[in-house]
Every structure is written in C-alpha cells, then in structure tokens.
Write an enzyme that holds these catalytic residues in place. Structure first.
Site, PDB file in Angstrom:
ATOM      1  N   GLY A 268       0.807  -1.217   0.000  1.00  0.00           N
ATOM      2  CA  GLY A 268       0.000   0.000   0.000  1.00  0.00           C
ATOM      3  C   GLY A 268       0.839   1.266   0.000  1.00  0.00           C
TER       4      GLY A 268
ATOM      5  N   ASP B 127      10.077  -7.277  -2.679  1.00  0.00           N
ATOM      6  CA  ASP B 127       8.858  -7.924  -2.180  1.00  0.00           C
ATOM      7  C   ASP B 127       8.897  -9.379  -2.612  1.00  0.00           C
ATOM      8  OD1 ASP B 127       5.852  -6.393  -1.336  1.00  0.00           O
ATOM      9  OD2 ASP B 127       6.079  -8.575  -1.442  1.00  0.00           O
TER      10      ASP B 127
ATOM     11  N   SER C  73      -7.209  -9.203  -2.453  1.00  0.00           N
ATOM     12  CA  SER C  73      -7.466  -8.252  -1.366  1.00  0.00           C
ATOM     13  C   SER C  73      -6.437  -7.123  -1.345  1.00  0.00           C
ATOM     14  CB  SER C  73      -7.470  -8.973  -0.013  1.00  0.00           C
ATOM     15  OG  SER C  73      -6.188  -9.504   0.265  1.00  0.00           O
ATOM     16  N   ASN C  74      -5.343  -7.252  -2.109  1.00  0.00           N
ATOM     17  CA  ASN C  74      -4.344  -6.173  -2.195  1.00  0.00           C
ATOM     18  C   ASN C  74      -4.859  -5.002  -3.025  1.00  0.00           C
ATOM     19  OD1 ASN C  74      -1.646  -8.565  -2.735  1.00  0.00           O
ATOM     20  ND2 ASN C  74      -2.532  -7.870  -0.820  1.00  0.00           N
TER      21      ASN C  74
ATOM     22  N   ASP D 268       5.089  -4.031   6.048  1.00  0.00           N
ATOM     23  CA  ASP D 268       4.079  -4.168   7.101  1.00  0.00           C
ATOM     24  C   ASP D 268       4.588  -5.055   8.229  1.00  0.00           C
ATOM     25  OD1 ASP D 268       4.064  -6.570   5.826  1.00  0.00           O
ATOM     26  OD2 ASP D 268       1.925  -6.599   5.353  1.00  0.00           O
TER      27      ASP D 268
ATOM     28  N   CYS E 148      -2.101  -5.207   8.596  1.00  0.00           N
ATOM     29  CA  CYS E 148      -3.331  -4.842   7.886  1.00  0.00           C
ATOM     30  C   CYS E 148      -4.310  -6.005   7.799  1.00  0.00           C
ATOM     31  CB  CYS E 148      -3.005  -4.394   6.470  1.00  0.00           C
ATOM     32  SG  CYS E 148      -2.189  -2.821   6.388  1.00  0.00           S
TER      33      CYS E 148
ATOM     34  N   CYS F 128      -0.046  -6.663  38.739  1.00  0.00           N
ATOM     35  CA  CYS F 128      -1.369  -7.001  38.185  1.00  0.00           C
ATOM     36  C   CYS F 128      -2.172  -7.692  39.283  1.00  0.00           C
ATOM     37  CB  CYS F 128      -1.241  -7.836  36.916  1.00  0.00           C
ATOM     38  SG  CYS F 128      -0.601  -9.499  37.195  1.00  0.00           S
TER      39      CYS F 128
END
Ligand SMILES: [Zn+2]
Length: 375
Positions: free
Chosen positions: A40, A61, A68-69, A129, A186, A333
C-alpha cells in the site's frame, strides 16, 4: 548525467520549477532508491518516483498479488493477480516510464542479505508491514549511512519519519524495540484503502526533496496523520544517546534477524514479594521505584497502590517510552501473570531491572493490606 530531448519533454514541469530545474532533474536521474515492500505504501511511492524520473528504482517484495491487495496497492491491476509483486511492479513502472531502470528483488530481506541489497542504493523507503523488517532496514541504513524514509499505517491512521544520517533520530530511537507480532498488521486490523496513498506519496515527496536538496526533510520530527479527523500532527523527537544502533555506544553493529518474543520468565526480572515491596515503599524520603499497574482500567479503579500508574498490558508496547529506562520499575497485576509478561516486554525494550510483584494485588491484600479491594 545530462538529459535527453525526450527526457526534457517528459519532465518539463519539473524543469519549469526554479528549485528543481535541469540540475535537480539530473540528480533525480542519477538517484537510486530502494523501496522495501511493494504494498500500500510502496505502490504510490514507486509510481510517483518512476514518473518523476528517479533513475534507478529497486522493488523488494517476495509476495504475490492477491485480490485483497487491490483495494489499496495501486501498482497492480486485476490482470496481475497471482504474479510476483516485485516483477509485476517492475513491469508496471517500466510501462509508465521507459527512461528509468527498475530492479525487481523478489526476496525476503534478512540479516544475511540486507547490506548487499542496500549497498546499490542511495536511500531507502520503507513501506513494509512487518515490524521485524522495519528494524532490520533501519539498522542497515544507520550502519551504511543511508537516509531512510519510514512510514506505517494502521486502520485510519499513519505516521511518517525521515532518518538522515547525522541529522536526527532513527526509527529505533523512536520505538526502541517491540516484540514482533505485537502490532497487528493490515490483514488483522484492516486499513482504509486510500490511507497508504497519502503516506506513500509523502514518502516519495521526502525522497525527491532529499535527492534534489530542496526544502526541509522530516528529520527529527514524527508526523502523524488521522484520516477520520483529517488532522496532521508533528512531534519533535531527539536522537537517543542510548539508542542501540545510532547511539553513542551502539550494541547493534551488524544487522540481525529478530528473535522470538520472550514468553517465559527471563533472567533479569527481579521478583518481589508483597512484604519486600512494602519495605521499599515505606521509608520516608527513600527512592521508591515507579509502580506500573498493568491491569485494565476498571480493575485499577477498584483499588490500587498509591502512586501506581495504570498502563494496561495491551497498551504497554505502544507506551513503553513512558517508563524511565533506568528506573527499575515494579510491575503489578491481579495475581502476577500479566505483570510478568510486562516485565519481559520491558526487558526487551531495554528497561533496566524490571521487577514483578509476585502474587499480584491478591497477595498484597493477603500479606500487607487486608483493606485493599481487588477486583
Ligand atoms: Zn537511533
């Protein structure tokens, strides 16, 4: 490198800009830019740099184009489905501008190859990503003295920074370290398709500025973009003298592959019983350690130790910088499990000597303060 007649015609609108002109266009022609991730962010960055006449573009890459890209990766069209992204992207950029050279690197960047790939380029654009790739590219750029324009996107928000060697912080200065996989990508989180178009175009802008020497790069500043509110914000950031890679005494001297995030309790985490913690907190005027309560807000609101700050475990990776690194903080905690996980995250982020309250607030209530309500 002088421009041919066809190049002068193609780049006429650049030549008309006094700030760029023939000299700037010739610098663009000589420039070699590596784009990490043809996704993207890499798509608009690559398209605009190709159109602008950036003489050599490398595309890294190792994925193939999936349907879906296409919602955001404008480098590809439906006909490229199933093709390797590096090769499909190379063909698209060559069709856009046959005057330039495009190199497809259909590989996964690793410690073993990142220096060799980067050595042939003058600067890098990171649109990966993967968090591990982002650190790897950052470290390689720092070590090789290459500028790096780094962007990231998440849902409706993006961020951008430019690393210029010797002029400001690197990516690791801003985000000292996070366990890989902590930040959803993503695929899991979703992303507004046009969002990387904004950020990737800004990356191309920064690259052109650095190559031609015009304007002021986004060095020492982190830019954030909120698409829902249409708001840009800017934060000044300094180089960290204790940065592991660009600091005064770097511990990273060669690119390294990421290690699996710590899960089991680790050496380096101190263990405090409730009574031992109580003894640390009681002396008046003593240097009490910072207390970080990693429970959810509603649990914290039910009852918590005086001066404890609330950072729910899920927010800790993003907020780790709020914890002073040399402060030997105590994590708390309900029963000691989440706080141990917090200790390992803090250790991985370079926080010195974190401690875990063994047994958590339940043990505190049992051994020290029966009046403490615990949700
Ligand atoms: Zn740094």
């Amino acid at each position: 490198m002088t421009l041919s007649a066809s190049e002068r015609a193609r780049y006429q609108r650049h030549l008309s800009l006094a700030e760029i002109g023939a000299a700037g266009q010739e610098k663009l022609k000589s420039a070699r830019v590596l784009i990490v991730g043809a996704g993207g962010l890499g798509s608009p960055a690559a398209l605009y740099l190709a159109a602008a006449g950036c003489g050599t573009l490398g595309l890294v890459d190792f994925d193939r184009v999936e349907v879906s890209n296409l919602q955001r990766q404008v480098l590809f069209d439906t006909g490229a489905l199933g093709q390797p992204k590096a090769e499909a992207g190379r063909a698209r950029l060559a069709a856009l501008n046959p005057e330039i050279r495009v190199v497809a690197h259909a590989l996964e960047l690793r410690a073993a190859n990142v220096r060799a790939v980067l050595a042939d380029y003058d600067l890098a654009i990171d649109g990966s990503d993967r968090l591990s790739t982002r650190y790897l590219v950052n470290d390689a750029c720092v070590l090789l003295g290459r500028p790096l324009i780094s962007a990231a996107i998440h849902r409706f928000e993006g961020q951008l920074m430019t690393y210029v060697p010797g002029r400001g912080p690197c990516y690791r200065c801003l985000f000292p370290q996070a366990a890989d996989g902590v930040v959803a990508n993503c695929a899991e989180a979703g992303v507004l398709g046009v969002l990387p178009g904004v950020l990737g175009t800004l990356q191309a802008t920064e690259a052109i500025k650095l190559i031609t020497g015009v304007g002021t790069p986004l060095a020492g500043r982190l830019l954030t973009y909120d698409a829902l509110e249409l708001r840009f914000q800017e934060f000044r950031v300094e180089r960290r003298r204790d940065c592991a890679v660009c600091g005064d005494a770097p511990t990273i001297t060669a690119p390294c592959d990421p290690q699996a995030p710590p899960r089991a309790p680790q050496d380096g985490v101190r263990r405090l019983t409730p009574r031992a913690l109580h003894a640390l907190l009681v002396p008046p005027g003593g240097a009490a350690p910072p207390l970080v309560d990693v429970r959810e807000r509603w649990e914290y609101d039910t009852g918590h130790l005086r001066n404890a700050v609330n950072i729910p475990l899920g927010e800790l990776p993003q907020r780790i910088a709020e914890i002073p690194r040399v402060s030997a903080p105590v994590f708390i905690c309900r029963s000691g499990g989440r706080s141990m996980h917090a200790c390992t995250l803090a250790l991985a982020a370079g926080v010195a000597s974190p401690a875990n309250l063994e047994g958590g607030m339940l043990a505190w209530a049992a051994d020290v303060d029966p009046a403490m309500p615990v949700a």
